[in-house]
Design a protein around this motif. Structure first.
Motif, short mmCIF file in Angstrom:
data_model
loop_
_atom_site.label_atom_id
_atom_site.label_comp_id
_atom_site.label_asym_id
_atom_site.label_seq_id
_atom_site.Cartn_x
_atom_site.Cartn_y
_atom_site.Cartn_z
N ALA A 80 -4.56 -8.60 -6.01
CA ALA A 80 -4.53 -7.30 -5.37
C ALA A 80 -5.63 -6.30 -5.81
N LEU A 81 -5.64 -6.26 -6.92
CA LEU A 81 -6.82 -5.39 -7.62
C LEU A 81 -8.20 -6.07 -7.39
N GLU A 82 -8.29 -7.16 -7.37
CA GLU A 82 -9.62 -8.03 -7.00
C GLU A 82 -9.99 -7.76 -5.42
N ARG A 83 -8.98 -7.86 -4.77
CA ARG A 83 -9.28 -7.85 -3.25
C ARG A 83 -9.18 -6.45 -2.78
N CYS A 84 -8.81 -5.59 -3.47
CA CYS A 84 -8.67 -4.08 -3.04
C CYS A 84 -9.99 -3.79 -2.41
N LYS A 85 -10.00 -3.38 -0.92
CA LYS A 85 -11.38 -3.00 -0.20
C LYS A 85 -12.10 -1.80 -0.70
N ILE A 86 -11.72 -1.22 -1.89
CA ILE A 86 -12.41 -0.27 -2.26
C ILE A 86 -12.52 -0.53 -3.80
N PRO A 87 -13.84 0.33 -4.26
CA PRO A 87 -14.19 -0.27 -5.79
C PRO A 87 -12.95 0.35 -6.77
N ILE A 98 -0.07 0.09 -3.96
CA ILE A 98 -1.41 1.16 -4.08
C ILE A 98 -2.53 0.42 -3.61
N CYS A 99 -2.75 -0.64 -4.25
CA CYS A 99 -4.25 -1.46 -3.77
C CYS A 99 -4.12 -1.65 -2.44
N ASP A 100 -3.02 -2.02 -1.70
CA ASP A 100 -2.94 -2.57 -0.23
C ASP A 100 -3.10 -1.40 0.52
N GLU A 101 -2.44 -0.28 0.36
CA GLU A 101 -2.53 0.79 0.70
C GLU A 101 -3.76 1.55 1.02
N VAL A 102 -4.51 1.62 -0.13
CA VAL A 102 -5.47 2.37 -0.06
C VAL A 102 -6.64 1.43 0.69
N GLY A 103 -6.72 0.09 0.75
CA GLY A 103 -7.36 -0.66 1.43
C GLY A 103 -7.54 -0.47 3.03
N GLU A 104 -6.29 0.20 3.40
CA GLU A 104 -6.20 0.35 4.92
C GLU A 104 -6.33 1.65 5.21
N ASP A 105 -6.78 2.58 4.35
CA ASP A 105 -6.99 3.90 4.70
C ASP A 105 -8.36 4.27 4.61
N PRO A 106 -8.94 4.47 5.72
CA PRO A 106 -10.54 4.53 5.82
C PRO A 106 -10.88 5.81 5.12
N THR A 107 -10.07 6.62 4.73
CA THR A 107 -10.80 7.93 4.01
C THR A 107 -10.90 7.61 2.62
N MET A 108 -10.30 6.65 1.95
CA MET A 108 -10.35 6.19 0.46
C MET A 108 -11.64 5.57 -0.02
N ARG A 109 -12.10 5.96 -0.98
CA ARG A 109 -13.47 5.54 -1.37
C ARG A 109 -13.31 4.88 -2.86
N ALA A 110 -12.65 5.12 -3.59
CA ALA A 110 -12.46 4.62 -5.07
C ALA A 110 -11.15 4.89 -5.50
N LEU A 111 -10.72 3.85 -6.42
CA LEU A 111 -9.57 3.97 -7.11
C LEU A 111 -9.75 3.77 -8.76
N VAL A 112 -9.15 4.59 -9.49
CA VAL A 112 -9.27 4.73 -10.81
C VAL A 112 -7.93 4.27 -11.50
N LEU A 113 -7.91 3.72 -12.58
CA LEU A 113 -6.84 3.17 -13.53
C LEU A 113 -6.74 3.63 -14.72
#
Length: 265
Positions: free
Chosen positions: A98-105, A44-59
């Protein structure tokens, strides 16, 4: 973007208005992590980083008893060789990186126990909010007799300092929410689960409204400043602990609900 819902039962994933939400969904086991859950989180971390519409990820974890209590201990019964131990720690490192390098917060919404691998995941997130009833720590010296990887120790020391890491590991005590905030493990403390969900939703929307490239550059810059250890450093320490009689004793004691007898061998 269109809302997304996906589920493997143990890990739930939804997206709404560019904000993803991962829920560790094993409340009956205090949200202990299976290997497949770790792997799905990294995906999921990899996928959201490649999606320009994603802005944040909550765990977060299901219920109010635990964010995640670490790895499901029963999976360690299959460990036979040094390679098993090294591959396990490498798997955990891949997930945390993957969490640290995820491109969104990334934001950890913590209610209840946040221990072992769960605390490692929370530490790898960018922001952490917890309820007053939350507890944090790495009680491996009391439970299994294993250790963390060099990269995990490095991450924790950068977050709370070497003295706090030693305190948590050497005493196996769990920090309360206020003390965890004082040492820098978490950023905010709220009253309860309802307040947690409200505050994290608000925080995620705030972060999502910021300039994405500014946040991405900040995350990457801080990662580069901190990252100095080689991936293979500390393998001798991992093998020493995971191949020991004490690890077998700790695992059996944990699963049979008794106090382990340590021998240092």
């Amino acid at each position: 973007m269109a809302d997304i819902e996906s589920s493997s039962e143990d890990l739930l994933y939804t997206v709404e208005d560019g904000i993803g939400r991962v829920t560790f969904n094993r409340p009956q086991a205090r949200n202990a992590m299976k290997f497949a859950m770790y792997d799905r989180l990294a995906q999921i971390c990899d996928e959201v980083g490649e999606d320009p519409t994603m802005r944040a990820l909550v765990l977060t974890g299901a219920g109010d008893k635990a964010f995640a209590s670490g790895t499901d201990i029963s999976q360690f019964r299959e460990f036979k060789t040094p390679e098993d131990a090294l591959e396990y720690e490498a798997r955990i490192d891949r997930v945390l990186v993957a969490l640290e390098r995820c491109k969104i917060p990334t934001i950890a919404a913590i209610a209840g126990a946040c221990t072992g691998g769960g605390a490692g995941m929370a530490a790898a997130c960018d922001l952490r909010v917890a309820t007053k009833a939350s507890r944090f720590g790495f009680p491996v010296g009391r439970t299994l007799g294993n250790c963390l990887s060099i990269s995990n120790y490095t991450r924790l020391a950068a977050l709370v300092g070497p003295a706090a890491v030693k305190d948590m590991v050497f005493t196996a005590r769990l920090l309360g929410a206020d003390e965890a905030k004082q040492v820098g493990f978490i950023g905010e403390v709220v009253e309860d689960r309802e307040a947690l969900d409200t505050r994290v939703d608000e925080l995620a929307k705030t972060v999502a409204s910021m300039a994405p490239l500014t946040l991405r550059a900040t995350k990457e810059a801080l990662y580069r400043i901190r990252e100095k250890s080689r991936p293979d450093e500390g393998q001798d320490l991992v093998i020493m602990c995971y191949m020991s009689n004490d690890f077998r004793e700790g695992m059996d004691a944990f699963l049979t609900k008794r106090t382990p007898t340590w021998t240092g061998t």
